[in-house]
Scaffold this motif. Structure first.
Motif: not given
Length: 54
Positions: A11-15
């Motif tokens: 989720s952090s990477v996609m953000t």
């Protein structure tokens, strides 16, 4: 390492990827080189009206 930790990292990477993509699109759209192309494209609906009128 459990599955929740993997999803939190993803989720952090996609953000970050989404923000970089958004910033890239904004930079591309507001670049000086594209201003002439966008101005020409903005006149296309009026070009059709001129063909039908005269």
């Amino acid at each position: 390492m459990n599955i929740e930790h993997i999803f939190d990292g993803a989720s952090s990477v996609m953000t970050v990827v989404s923000f970089v993509t958004f910033a890239g699109i904004c930079t591309w759209a507001w670049s000086a080189r594209k201003q002439r192309d966008f101005a020409q494209a903005a006149q296309l609906p009026f070009a059709d009206e001129e063909k039908h009128d005269g």
